[in-house]
Motif scaffolding. Structure first.
Motif, PDB file in Angstrom:
ATOM      1  N   TYR A 114       0.838  -1.199   0.000  1.00 21.36           N
ATOM      2  CA  TYR A 114       0.000   0.000   0.000  1.00 21.36           C
ATOM      3  C   TYR A 114       0.868   1.242   0.000  1.00 21.36           C
ATOM      4  O   TYR A 114       1.942   1.268   0.595  1.00 21.36           O
ATOM      5  N   GLY A 115       0.381   2.266  -0.641  1.00 16.40           N
ATOM      6  CA  GLY A 115       1.130   3.508  -0.722  1.00 16.40           C
ATOM      7  C   GLY A 115       0.994   4.340   0.538  1.00 16.40           C
ATOM      8  O   GLY A 115       0.110   4.124   1.364  1.00 16.40           O
ATOM      9  N   ASP A 116       1.913   5.298   0.647  1.00 19.35           N
ATOM     10  CA  ASP A 116       1.908   6.185   1.806  1.00 19.35           C
ATOM     11  C   ASP A 116       0.612   6.975   1.915  1.00 19.35           C
ATOM     12  O   ASP A 116       0.152   7.253   3.020  1.00 19.35           O
ATOM     13  N   VAL A 117       0.021   7.333   0.778  1.00 17.27           N
ATOM     14  CA  VAL A 117      -1.213   8.113   0.801  1.00 17.27           C
ATOM     15  C   VAL A 117      -2.324   7.325   1.492  1.00 17.27           C
ATOM     16  O   VAL A 117      -3.047   7.861   2.343  1.00 17.27           O
ATOM     17  N   ASP A 118      -2.455   6.056   1.149  1.00 16.23           N
ATOM     18  CA  ASP A 118      -3.479   5.206   1.762  1.00 16.23           C
ATOM     19  C   ASP A 118      -3.236   5.050   3.266  1.00 16.23           C
ATOM     20  O   ASP A 118      -4.165   5.175   4.079  1.00 16.23           O
ATOM     21  N   ILE A 119      -2.017   4.776   3.624  1.00 15.00           N
ATOM     22  CA  ILE A 119      -1.671   4.572   5.028  1.00 15.00           C
ATOM     23  C   ILE A 119      -1.868   5.867   5.816  1.00 15.00           C
ATOM     24  O   ILE A 119      -2.419   5.854   6.917  1.00 15.00           O
ATOM     25  N   ASN A 120      -1.430   6.980   5.250  1.00 12.12           N
ATOM     26  CA  ASN A 120      -1.566   8.259   5.944  1.00 12.12           C
ATOM     27  C   ASN A 120      -3.025   8.638   6.152  1.00 12.12           C
ATOM     28  O   ASN A 120      -3.375   9.241   7.168  1.00 12.12           O
ATOM     29  N   GLN A 121      -3.887   8.293   5.200  1.00 16.14           N
ATOM     30  CA  GLN A 121      -5.310   8.573   5.362  1.00 16.14           C
ATOM     31  C   GLN A 121      -5.873   7.811   6.560  1.00 16.14           C
ATOM     32  O   GLN A 121      -6.631   8.363   7.356  1.00 16.14           O
ATOM     33  N   LEU A 122      -5.488   6.553   6.678  1.00 10.17           N
ATOM     34  CA  LEU A 122      -5.939   5.760   7.823  1.00 10.17           C
ATOM     35  C   LEU A 122      -5.363   6.289   9.131  1.00 10.17           C
ATOM     36  O   LEU A 122      -6.037   6.289  10.162  1.00 10.17           O
ATOM     37  N   LYS A 123      -4.131   6.762   9.092  1.00 13.66           N
ATOM     38  CA  LYS A 123      -3.521   7.318  10.297  1.00 13.66           C
ATOM     39  C   LYS A 123      -4.250   8.587  10.740  1.00 13.66           C
ATOM     40  O   LYS A 123      -4.426   8.814  11.934  1.00 13.66           O
ATOM     41  N   LYS A 124      -4.680   9.394   9.775  1.00 11.99           N
ATOM     42  CA  LYS A 124      -5.451  10.598  10.106  1.00 11.99           C
ATOM     43  C   LYS A 124      -6.786  10.215  10.732  1.00 11.99           C
ATOM     44  O   LYS A 124      -7.234  10.834  11.707  1.00 11.99           O
ATOM     45  N   GLU A 125      -7.418   9.198  10.178  1.00 13.79           N
ATOM     46  CA  GLU A 125      -8.686   8.721  10.730  1.00 13.79           C
ATOM     47  C   GLU A 125      -8.479   8.197  12.151  1.00 13.79           C
ATOM     48  O   GLU A 125      -9.271   8.467  13.052  1.00 13.79           O
ATOM     49  N   ARG A 126      -7.388   7.463  12.344  1.00 10.17           N
ATOM     50  CA  ARG A 126      -7.080   6.924  13.674  1.00 10.17           C
ATOM     51  C   ARG A 126      -6.846   8.053  14.674  1.00 10.17           C
ATOM     52  O   ARG A 126      -7.320   7.995  15.814  1.00 10.17           O
ATOM     53  N   LEU A 127      -6.150   9.091  14.254  1.00  9.06           N
ATOM     54  CA  LEU A 127      -5.897  10.237  15.124  1.00  9.06           C
ATOM     55  C   LEU A 127      -7.204  10.945  15.481  1.00  9.06           C
ATOM     56  O   LEU A 127      -7.418  11.324  16.641  1.00  9.06           O
ATOM     57  N   HIS A 128      -8.082  11.087  14.504  1.00  9.58           N
ATOM     58  CA  HIS A 128      -9.389  11.692  14.760  1.00  9.58           C
ATOM     59  C   HIS A 128     -10.166  10.860  15.785  1.00  9.58           C
ATOM     60  O   HIS A 128     -10.770  11.419  16.706  1.00  9.58           O
ATOM     61  N   LEU A 129     -10.142   9.552  15.635  1.00  9.58           N
ATOM     62  CA  LEU A 129     -10.813   8.674  16.595  1.00  9.58           C
ATOM     63  C   LEU A 129     -10.213   8.839  17.990  1.00  9.58           C
ATOM     64  O   LEU A 129     -10.944   8.890  18.982  1.00  9.58           O
ATOM     65  N   LYS A 130      -8.902   8.921  18.064  1.00  7.18           N
ATOM     66  CA  LYS A 130      -8.237   9.081  19.358  1.00  7.18           C
ATOM     67  C   LYS A 130      -8.667  10.380  20.023  1.00  7.18           C
ATOM     68  O   LYS A 130      -8.932  10.416  21.234  1.00  7.18           O
ATOM     69  N   ASP A 131      -8.767  11.454  19.231  1.00  3.54           N
ATOM     70  CA  ASP A 131      -9.230  12.734  19.773  1.00  3.54           C
ATOM     71  C   ASP A 131     -10.645  12.609  20.315  1.00  3.54           C
ATOM     72  O   ASP A 131     -10.962  13.131  21.387  1.00  3.54           O
ATOM     73  N   GLU A 132     -11.502  11.931  19.591  1.00  6.84           N
ATOM     74  CA  GLU A 132     -12.884  11.725  20.029  1.00  6.84           C
ATOM     75  C   GLU A 132     -12.934  10.888  21.305  1.00  6.84           C
ATOM     76  O   GLU A 132     -13.717  11.163  22.212  1.00  6.84           O
ATOM     77  N   ILE A 133     -12.085   9.876  21.379  1.00  6.38           N
ATOM     78  CA  ILE A 133     -12.023   9.015  22.569  1.00  6.38           C
ATOM     79  C   ILE A 133     -11.638   9.845  23.791  1.00  6.38           C
ATOM     80  O   ILE A 133     -12.253   9.725  24.851  1.00  6.38           O
ATOM     81  N   VAL A 134     -10.648  10.696  23.639  1.00  7.63           N
ATOM     82  CA  VAL A 134     -10.201  11.543  24.750  1.00  7.63           C
ATOM     83  C   VAL A 134     -11.325  12.477  25.191  1.00  7.63           C
ATOM     84  O   VAL A 134     -11.580  12.628  26.394  1.00  7.63           O
ATOM     85  N   LYS A 135     -12.017  13.089  24.244  1.00  7.16           N
ATOM     86  CA  LYS A 135     -13.120  14.000  24.575  1.00  7.16           C
ATOM     87  C   LYS A 135     -14.229  13.272  25.338  1.00  7.16           C
ATOM     88  O   LYS A 135     -14.753  13.789  26.327  1.00  7.16           O
ATOM     89  N   ILE A 136     -14.575  12.095  24.886  1.00 11.00           N
ATOM     90  CA  ILE A 136     -15.649  11.345  25.541  1.00 11.00           C
ATOM     91  C   ILE A 136     -15.224  10.911  26.934  1.00 11.00           C
ATOM     92  O   ILE A 136     -16.015  10.985  27.880  1.00 11.00           O
ATOM     93  N   LYS A 137     -13.982  10.490  27.088  1.00 12.18           N
ATOM     94  CA  LYS A 137     -13.496  10.116  28.423  1.00 12.18           C
ATOM     95  C   LYS A 137     -13.565  11.309  29.373  1.00 12.18           C
ATOM     96  O   LYS A 137     -13.944  11.152  30.537  1.00 12.18           O
TER      97      LYS A 137
END
Length: 64
Positions: free
Chosen positions: A31-54
């Motif tokens: 997989y290319g860096d673009v695909d992986i980086n998109q998933l990493k951005k999504e993961r970071l967004h999820l982490k931010d949401e997790i922190v807010k909810i906690k």
């Protein structure tokens, strides 16, 4: 279990799955860096949401 706890559990599950997917994508090298980086951005967004909810859960529990 409250709605906040259920939502938190759902987000943590999604975050865990993204970690697994990203790890697999990086290990295979198919997989290319673009695909992986998109998933990493999504993961970071999820982490931010997790922190807010906690934080919200902590505030709600203090109020009780």
């Amino acid at each position: 279990m409250s709605d906040w706890h259920k939502h938190l559990e759902h987000l943590e599950d999604k975050h865990w799955k993204l970690n697994k997917d990203i790890d697999l994508m990086e290990r295979t090298g198919k997989y290319g860096d673009v695909d992986i980086n998109q998933l990493k951005k999504e993961r970071l967004h999820l982490k931010d949401e997790i922190v807010k909810i906690k934080e919200q859960i902590v505030e709600l529990e203090k109020a009780v």
